[in-house]
Scaffold this motif. Structure first.
Motif, PDB file in Angstrom:
ATOM      1  N   LEU A  77     128.420  62.516 -80.323  1.00 14.82           N
ATOM      2  CA  LEU A  77     129.481  63.064 -79.377  1.00 14.82           C
ATOM      3  C   LEU A  77     130.553  63.778 -79.890  1.00 14.82           C
ATOM      4  O   LEU A  77     131.608  64.137 -79.227  1.00 14.82           O
ATOM      5  CB  LEU A  77     129.924  61.585 -78.504  1.00 14.82           C
ATOM      6  CG  LEU A  77     128.986  61.010 -77.773  1.00 14.82           C
ATOM      7  CD1 LEU A  77     129.718  59.616 -77.321  1.00 14.82           C
ATOM      8  CD2 LEU A  77     128.399  61.639 -76.874  1.00 14.82           C
ATOM      9  N   ILE A  82     134.782  63.630 -77.789  1.00 20.72           N
ATOM     10  CA  ILE A  82     135.285  62.130 -77.700  1.00 20.72           C
ATOM     11  C   ILE A  82     134.858  61.495 -79.189  1.00 20.72           C
ATOM     12  O   ILE A  82     134.979  60.301 -79.255  1.00 20.72           O
ATOM     13  CB  ILE A  82     134.700  61.730 -76.481  1.00 20.72           C
ATOM     14  CG1 ILE A  82     135.056  60.294 -76.351  1.00 20.72           C
ATOM     15  CG2 ILE A  82     133.078  61.642 -76.531  1.00 20.72           C
ATOM     16  CD1 ILE A  82     134.872  59.606 -75.011  1.00 20.72           C
ATOM     17  N   ILE A  85     137.267  60.025 -81.509  1.00 26.95           N
ATOM     18  CA  ILE A  85     137.982  58.996 -80.881  1.00 26.95           C
ATOM     19  C   ILE A  85     137.193  57.566 -81.195  1.00 26.95           C
ATOM     20  O   ILE A  85     137.529  56.699 -81.755  1.00 26.95           O
ATOM     21  CB  ILE A  85     138.204  58.732 -79.431  1.00 26.95           C
ATOM     22  CG1 ILE A  85     139.230  59.838 -79.319  1.00 26.95           C
ATOM     23  CG2 ILE A  85     138.742  57.585 -78.946  1.00 26.95           C
ATOM     24  CD1 ILE A  85     139.245  60.496 -77.700  1.00 26.95           C
ATOM     25  N   ILE A  86     135.832  57.814 -81.159  1.00 31.39           N
ATOM     26  CA  ILE A  86     134.800  56.748 -81.290  1.00 31.39           C
ATOM     27  C   ILE A  86     134.721  56.386 -82.826  1.00 31.39           C
ATOM     28  O   ILE A  86     135.016  55.366 -83.108  1.00 31.39           O
ATOM     29  CB  ILE A  86     133.608  56.971 -80.674  1.00 31.39           C
ATOM     30  CG1 ILE A  86     133.352  57.082 -79.226  1.00 31.39           C
ATOM     31  CG2 ILE A  86     132.403  56.051 -81.219  1.00 31.39           C
ATOM     32  CD1 ILE A  86     132.207  57.680 -78.760  1.00 31.39           C
TER      33      ILE A  86
END
Length: 118
Positions: A77, A82, A85-86
């Protein structure tokens, strides 16, 4: 005359500290030390059954597999933005579990919920 100490067996506490220490070392050695810690956790979990340290091995194993899956998802991702962030959340979560495990091992306490998320 034997050169072996009278009690050469490594204590369960030492094994838990070694596993968590290898997990912490992952932040400096990529993933190699975490894989070594995982192998030790799998090998020692049965031997440590019935002790407070069995929960440490279970928690370490679970930490590895959740980290691997979340890391792969985060990496994929990243191309959508994103993933960063993960991976950041994963790093904080993983550090929490590892530091908590190390402190509990040093205090000779089990992990309260080794199958849980926190």
């Amino acid at each position: 005359m034997s050169l072996q100490p009278a009690n050469s067996a490594t204590s369960p506490k030492t094994w838990a500290i070694v596993v968590w220490g290898l997990y912490i070392a992952t932040y400096f050695t990529f993933a190699l030390t975490m894989v070594i810690g995982l192998i030790i956790a799998y090998v020692k979990r049965g031997e440590l059954a019935g002790t407070p340290y069995e929960s440490h091995m279970t928690s370490a194993i679970r930490t590895f597999w959740i980290s691997l899956i979340a890391g792969i998802i985060g990496f994929v991702l990243m191309f959508l933005g994103i993933g960063f962030i993960i991976l950041g959340v994963l790093a904080v979560w993983q550090l929490f579990r590892v530091i908590r495990g190390l402190i509990r091992a040093m205090d000779e306490r089990p992990i309260d919920d080794p199958q849980g998320w926190l």
